[in-house]
Design a protein around this motif. Structure first.
Motif, PDB file in Angstrom:
ATOM      1  N   THR A   3       0.864  -1.356   0.167  1.00 17.83           N
ATOM      2  CA  THR A   3       0.106  -0.074  -0.048  1.00 17.83           C
ATOM      3  C   THR A   3       0.666   1.278  -0.039  1.00 17.83           C
ATOM      4  OG1 THR A   3      -1.925   1.060   1.004  1.00 17.83           O
ATOM      5  CG2 THR A   3      -0.197   0.242   2.381  1.00 17.83           C
ATOM      6  N   ARG A   4       0.316   2.332   0.024  1.00 12.64           N
ATOM      7  CA  ARG A   4       0.888   3.711   0.113  1.00 12.64           C
ATOM      8  C   ARG A   4       0.188   4.795   0.299  1.00 12.64           C
ATOM      9  NH1 ARG A   4      -2.345   2.552  -4.205  1.00 12.64           N
ATOM     10  NH2 ARG A   4      -2.062   3.713  -6.283  1.00 12.64           N
ATOM     11  N   LEU A   5       0.784   5.782   0.904  1.00  7.55           N
ATOM     12  CA  LEU A   5       0.096   6.980   1.378  1.00  7.55           C
ATOM     13  C   LEU A   5      -0.397   7.821   0.182  1.00  7.55           C
ATOM     14  CD1 LEU A   5      -0.630   9.057   3.400  1.00  7.55           C
ATOM     15  CD2 LEU A   5       1.754  10.054   3.185  1.00  7.55           C
ATOM     16  N   VAL A   6      -1.721   8.224   0.118  1.00  3.99           N
ATOM     17  CA  VAL A   6      -2.350   8.887  -0.982  1.00  3.99           C
ATOM     18  C   VAL A   6      -3.077  10.140  -0.742  1.00  3.99           C
ATOM     19  CG1 VAL A   6      -2.686   6.628  -2.298  1.00  3.99           C
ATOM     20  CG2 VAL A   6      -4.426   7.714  -0.530  1.00  3.99           C
ATOM     21  N   GLN A   7      -3.199  10.269   0.725  1.00  2.00           N
ATOM     22  CA  GLN A   7      -4.125  11.583   1.074  1.00  2.00           C
ATOM     23  C   GLN A   7      -3.968  11.834   2.895  1.00  2.00           C
ATOM     24  OE1 GLN A   7      -7.631  10.319  -0.936  1.00  2.00           O
ATOM     25  NE2 GLN A   7      -8.849  10.133   0.815  1.00  2.00           N
ATOM     26  N   ILE A   8      -4.224  13.118   3.022  1.00  2.00           N
ATOM     27  CA  ILE A   8      -4.478  13.344   4.368  1.00  2.00           C
ATOM     28  C   ILE A   8      -6.188  13.690   4.668  1.00  2.00           C
ATOM     29  CG2 ILE A   8      -3.985  14.940   6.235  1.00  2.00           C
ATOM     30  CD1 ILE A   8      -1.654  15.841   4.318  1.00  2.00           C
ATOM     31  N   ASN A   9      -6.729  13.075   5.631  1.00  2.00           N
ATOM     32  CA  ASN A   9      -8.065  13.279   5.932  1.00  2.00           C
ATOM     33  C   ASN A   9      -8.265  14.224   7.262  1.00  2.00           C
ATOM     34  OD1 ASN A   9     -10.536  12.799   7.426  1.00  2.00           O
ATOM     35  ND2 ASN A   9     -11.017  11.513   5.743  1.00  2.00           N
ATOM     36  N   MET A  10      -8.892  15.568   6.957  1.00  2.00           N
ATOM     37  CA  MET A  10      -9.037  16.470   8.100  1.00  2.00           C
ATOM     38  C   MET A  10     -10.465  16.384   8.190  1.00  2.00           C
ATOM     39  SD  MET A  10      -6.922  19.702   6.919  1.00  2.00           S
ATOM     40  CE  MET A  10      -5.106  19.952   6.705  1.00  2.00           C
ATOM     41  N   LYS A  11     -10.932  16.560   9.354  1.00  2.00           N
ATOM     42  CA  LYS A  11     -12.260  16.893   9.867  1.00  2.00           C
ATOM     43  C   LYS A  11     -12.458  18.391  10.086  1.00  2.00           C
ATOM     44  CE  LYS A  11     -13.286  12.559  10.360  1.00  2.00           C
ATOM     45  NZ  LYS A  11     -12.191  12.037   9.777  1.00  2.00           N
ATOM     46  N   ALA A  12     -13.593  18.911   9.621  1.00  2.00           N
ATOM     47  CA  ALA A  12     -13.762  20.446   9.762  1.00  2.00           C
ATOM     48  C   ALA A  12     -15.084  20.683  10.246  1.00  2.00           C
ATOM     49  CB  ALA A  12     -13.592  21.170   8.561  1.00  2.00           C
ATOM     50  N   HIS A  13     -15.535  21.944  10.797  1.00  2.00           N
ATOM     51  CA  HIS A  13     -16.996  22.165  10.961  1.00  2.00           C
ATOM     52  C   HIS A  13     -17.595  22.909   9.594  1.00  2.00           C
ATOM     53  CE1 HIS A  13     -15.921  22.987  15.290  1.00  2.00           C
ATOM     54  NE2 HIS A  13     -16.375  21.769  15.310  1.00  2.00           N
ATOM     55  N   ASP A  14     -16.555  23.555   8.685  1.00  2.00           N
ATOM     56  CA  ASP A  14     -17.210  24.085   7.503  1.00  2.00           C
ATOM     57  C   ASP A  14     -16.041  23.338   6.257  1.00  2.00           C
ATOM     58  OD1 ASP A  14     -17.723  25.419   5.431  1.00  2.00           O
ATOM     59  OD2 ASP A  14     -18.170  27.037   6.256  1.00  2.00           O
ATOM     60  N   ASP A  15     -16.288  22.129   5.899  1.00  2.00           N
ATOM     61  CA  ASP A  15     -15.593  21.420   4.956  1.00  2.00           C
ATOM     62  C   ASP A  15     -15.169  22.713   3.760  1.00  2.00           C
ATOM     63  OD1 ASP A  15     -17.056  20.206   2.629  1.00  2.00           O
ATOM     64  OD2 ASP A  15     -18.098  20.504   4.212  1.00  2.00           O
ATOM     65  N   ALA A  16     -15.976  23.148   3.155  1.00  2.00           N
ATOM     66  CA  ALA A  16     -16.148  24.193   2.165  1.00  2.00           C
ATOM     67  C   ALA A  16     -15.165  25.303   2.262  1.00  2.00           C
ATOM     68  CB  ALA A  16     -17.297  24.469   1.594  1.00  2.00           C
ATOM     69  N   PRO A 185       0.404  12.515  25.260  1.00  2.00           N
ATOM     70  CA  PRO A 185      -0.114  11.434  25.077  1.00  2.00           C
ATOM     71  C   PRO A 185      -1.295  11.627  24.186  1.00  2.00           C
ATOM     72  CG  PRO A 185      -1.160  12.463  27.249  1.00  2.00           C
ATOM     73  CD  PRO A 185       0.144  13.145  26.375  1.00  2.00           C
ATOM     74  N   LYS A 186      -1.709  10.489  23.283  1.00  2.00           N
ATOM     75  CA  LYS A 186      -3.022  10.462  22.589  1.00  2.00           C
ATOM     76  C   LYS A 186      -4.160  10.813  23.077  1.00  2.00           C
ATOM     77  CE  LYS A 186      -4.894   8.174  18.323  1.00  2.00           C
ATOM     78  NZ  LYS A 186      -6.379   8.220  19.203  1.00  2.00           N
ATOM     79  N   SER A 187      -5.104  11.602  22.856  1.00  2.00           N
ATOM     80  CA  SER A 187      -6.309  11.748  23.369  1.00  2.00           C
ATOM     81  C   SER A 187      -7.366  11.808  22.268  1.00  2.00           C
ATOM     82  CB  SER A 187      -6.306  13.164  23.986  1.00  2.00           C
ATOM     83  OG  SER A 187      -7.401  13.571  24.851  1.00  2.00           O
ATOM     84  N   GLY A 188      -8.304  10.886  22.449  1.00  2.00           N
ATOM     85  CA  GLY A 188      -9.500  10.831  21.455  1.00  2.00           C
ATOM     86  C   GLY A 188      -9.052  10.476  20.062  1.00  2.00           C
ATOM     87  N   TRP A 189      -9.920  10.601  19.273  1.00  4.12           N
ATOM     88  CA  TRP A 189      -9.899  10.201  17.701  1.00  4.12           C
ATOM     89  C   TRP A 189      -9.257  11.577  17.365  1.00  4.12           C
ATOM     90  CZ3 TRP A 189     -11.603   6.651  14.135  1.00  4.12           C
ATOM     91  CH2 TRP A 189     -12.278   5.310  14.717  1.00  4.12           C
ATOM     92  N   ASN A 190      -8.117  11.197  16.218  1.00  4.60           N
ATOM     93  CA  ASN A 190      -7.443  12.189  15.610  1.00  4.60           C
ATOM     94  C   ASN A 190      -8.373  13.023  14.428  1.00  4.60           C
ATOM     95  OD1 ASN A 190      -5.018  11.397  16.624  1.00  4.60           O
ATOM     96  ND2 ASN A 190      -4.226  10.017  15.183  1.00  4.60           N
ATOM     97  N   ARG A 191      -8.261  14.184  14.548  1.00  6.22           N
ATOM     98  CA  ARG A 191      -9.117  14.878  13.722  1.00  6.22           C
ATOM     99  C   ARG A 191      -8.404  15.036  12.188  1.00  6.22           C
ATOM    100  NH1 ARG A 191     -13.549  17.895  14.750  1.00  6.22           N
ATOM    101  NH2 ARG A 191     -13.170  19.286  13.351  1.00  6.22           N
ATOM    102  N   VAL A 192      -7.249  14.633  12.451  1.00  3.96           N
ATOM    103  CA  VAL A 192      -6.481  14.580  11.038  1.00  3.96           C
ATOM    104  C   VAL A 192      -5.706  13.289  11.007  1.00  3.96           C
ATOM    105  CG1 VAL A 192      -4.651  15.733   9.519  1.00  3.96           C
ATOM    106  CG2 VAL A 192      -6.028  17.067  11.160  1.00  3.96           C
ATOM    107  N   HIS A 193      -5.541  12.612   9.996  1.00  7.38           N
ATOM    108  CA  HIS A 193      -5.279  11.450   9.973  1.00  7.38           C
ATOM    109  C   HIS A 193      -4.546  10.920   8.310  1.00  7.38           C
ATOM    110  CE1 HIS A 193      -9.476   9.886   8.912  1.00  7.38           C
ATOM    111  NE2 HIS A 193      -8.774   9.200   8.240  1.00  7.38           N
ATOM    112  N   ILE A 194      -4.010  10.076   8.166  1.00  9.72           N
ATOM    113  CA  ILE A 194      -3.382   9.599   6.945  1.00  9.72           C
ATOM    114  C   ILE A 194      -4.372   8.592   6.472  1.00  9.72           C
ATOM    115  CG2 ILE A 194      -1.183  10.450   7.314  1.00  9.72           C
ATOM    116  CD1 ILE A 194      -0.252   7.508   7.567  1.00  9.72           C
ATOM    117  N   ASP A 195      -4.649   8.594   5.134  1.00  9.91           N
ATOM    118  CA  ASP A 195      -5.097   7.295   4.404  1.00  9.91           C
ATOM    119  C   ASP A 195      -4.309   6.698   3.445  1.00  9.91           C
ATOM    120  OD1 ASP A 195      -7.551   8.169   5.585  1.00  9.91           O
ATOM    121  OD2 ASP A 195      -8.304   9.460   3.855  1.00  9.91           O
ATOM    122  N   VAL A 196      -4.170   5.460   3.532  1.00  9.52           N
ATOM    123  CA  VAL A 196      -3.505   4.709   2.536  1.00  9.52           C
ATOM    124  C   VAL A 196      -4.172   3.777   1.662  1.00  9.52           C
ATOM    125  CG1 VAL A 196      -1.213   4.779   4.247  1.00  9.52           C
ATOM    126  CG2 VAL A 196      -3.194   2.961   4.196  1.00  9.52           C
TER     127      VAL A 196
END
Length: 248
Positions: A3-16, A185-196
């Motif tokens: 597999t390989r890194l293809v994108q970053i996933n960011m969560k947002a209140h206003d994605d646009a 320490p890691k706290s909760g789900w990552n709002r930014v993560h990598i997608d492979v």
């Protein structure tokens, strides 16, 4: 199979709105595959290609409460370029940020939703990466991350120390993937993560099983039905979430 890194996933209140910021910041094109999703990639880019790591911004209502464990470093070519880029990003809505960095030659900033990123001073190593020099991940053990991700992907491990590990596409193009030792320490789900993603023709279930064999885990507190999605949500050996997308 790999597999390989293809994108970053960011969560947002206003994605646009956040998508417009990052499109302007990077000089990239902007699109949407559906409501609540904004997709960013270089103009004329043929996805996926290691020449760039794209960005998907997903609308979510949860507030940002802690420093992200994944951020991007932006490349510059001169001190003047660094200063100009910082000023331009502030004009777009970014702010200066203090994450305890002290006196450093790079500039730490936050986008309009508070996501941290760095504008680096000129560094020769990032001269051919494009606007994103590196995707940076906080971790407890860079050596373990190099072991896992060096086997999980077809990216090449370039450097491994007790404080940092660096990988890049074996084709020698695009941004680096860097793991930086952090005591936070890691706290909760990552709002930014990598997608492979596996390559076209590979099997998603088989690749998920291979990654689990290397140390990936299924999240214990997913909060959603994995059978309802067509990709896999996994965690690395330190518990940081990532998505294994369908082969492409």
């Amino acid at each position: 199979m790999t597999t390989r890194l293809v994108q970053i996933n960011m969560k947002a209140h206003d994605d646009a709105a956040l998508g417009r910021f990052w499109a302007e910041a990077l000089g990239w094109g902007i699109d949407s595959e559906g409501p609540g999703v904004t997709n960013l990639e270089p103009v004329g880019f043929s996805y996926p290609d290691p020449a760039a790591v794209c960005i998907d911004i997903i609308a979510r209502p949860e507030p940002k409460t802690v420093k992200n464990r994944v951020h991007v470093d932006l490349a510059t070519t001169s001190a003047a370029h660094q200063a100009e880029l910082v000023a331009r990003l502030q004009g777009l809505g970014a702010t200066l940020a203090d994450v305890g960095q002290g006196d450093v030659p790079w500039t730490v900033m936050a986008d309009p939703e508070g996501n941290e990123f760095c504008v680096l001073e000129p560094r020769e190593v990032y001269g051919d990466t494009g606007p994103i020099a590196a995707v940076v991940v906080d971790c407890a053990d860079p050596r373990e991350m190099a072991r896992f991700w060096g086997r999980a992907t077809d990216w090449t491990v370039h450097e491994v120390t007790d404080t940092q590990a660096t990988l890049r596409s074996a084709k020698g193009v695009g941004p680096y993937l860097e793991f930086i030792r952090s005591s936070d320490p890691k706290s909760g789900w990552n709002r930014v993560h990598i997608d492979v993603a596996p390559y076209k023709g590979d099997d998603l279930e088989a690749e998920a099983a291979r990654l689990r064999g290397l140390g990936a885990l299924d999240p214990t507190d997913a909060g959603f039905d994995q059978s309802a999605i067509h990709w896999k949500v996994l965690t690395d050996p330190e518990g940081s979430e990532f998505c294994l997308l369908t082969p492409r």
